[in-house]
Design a protein around this motif. Structure first.
Motif, short mmCIF file in Angstrom:
data_model
loop_
_atom_site.label_atom_id
_atom_site.label_comp_id
_atom_site.label_asym_id
_atom_site.label_seq_id
_atom_site.Cartn_x
_atom_site.Cartn_y
_atom_site.Cartn_z
N GLU A 141 0.82 -1.22 0.00
CA GLU A 141 0.00 0.00 0.00
C GLU A 141 0.86 1.28 0.00
OE1 GLU A 141 -2.40 -3.20 2.14
OE2 GLU A 141 -0.33 -2.49 2.20
N GLU A 152 1.04 4.17 -2.90
CA GLU A 152 0.75 5.58 -2.61
C GLU A 152 1.93 6.46 -3.00
OE1 GLU A 152 -0.48 5.97 1.47
OE2 GLU A 152 -2.10 4.52 1.19
N ARG A 171 -8.14 5.40 -0.55
CA ARG A 171 -7.72 4.10 -0.02
C ARG A 171 -8.89 3.48 0.72
NH1 ARG A 171 -2.28 2.92 3.55
NH2 ARG A 171 -2.68 0.71 3.94
N THR A 209 -5.74 -4.59 -0.82
CA THR A 209 -6.36 -3.36 -0.34
C THR A 209 -6.89 -2.64 -1.57
OG1 THR A 209 -4.86 -3.20 1.54
CG2 THR A 209 -5.98 -1.17 0.88
N PHE A 237 -7.91 0.51 -3.78
CA PHE A 237 -7.66 1.93 -4.01
C PHE A 237 -8.51 2.36 -5.21
CE2 PHE A 237 -3.91 0.92 -1.63
CZ PHE A 237 -3.54 2.09 -0.99
#
Length: 104
Positions: free
Chosen positions: A15, A19, A42, A52, A54
């Motif tokens: 993650e 980013e 997020r 995860t 996004f």
């Protein structure tokens, strides 16, 4: 108004790297006619599926302005290294485009 969204499933543990890529790139979006705003969102992690979520969300005056962006040199430059980090992605991004029906 037109909302352009890409959903990314990013491998858990990647993650911050994902980013950092977005924060460090020069998209030149603000130079494009019809561009209004951009947000990288997020979501929650889905441990049982290993990712995860996004979402990149850009807002445009209309669909034509967004389409012009996708055909521009600015777009090509902003995405030139997109394939360099495939290991962090669980599949390709999923595009979703939306026109406003009603809003305040």
């Amino acid at each position: 108004m037109f909302y352009a969204m890409n959903r990314f499933r990013i491998a858990i543990g990647q993650e911050e790297a994902f980013e950092a890529i977005w924060k460090g790139r020069d998209s030149s979006l603000a130079d494009m006619p019809g561009f209004l705003s951009f947000h990288l969102l997020r979501g929650e992690s889905v441990p049982e599926e290993g990712y995860t979520l996004f979402v990149s969300n850009s807002t445009w005056k209309d669909k034509d302005a967004f389409s012009a962006w996708t055909k521009s040199e600015n777009f090509r430059a902003a995405h030139k290294n997109a394939g360099d980090n495939r290991a962090m992605y669980l599949g390709p991004p999923k595009f979703e485009g939306f026109s406003v029906v009603e809003g305040a």
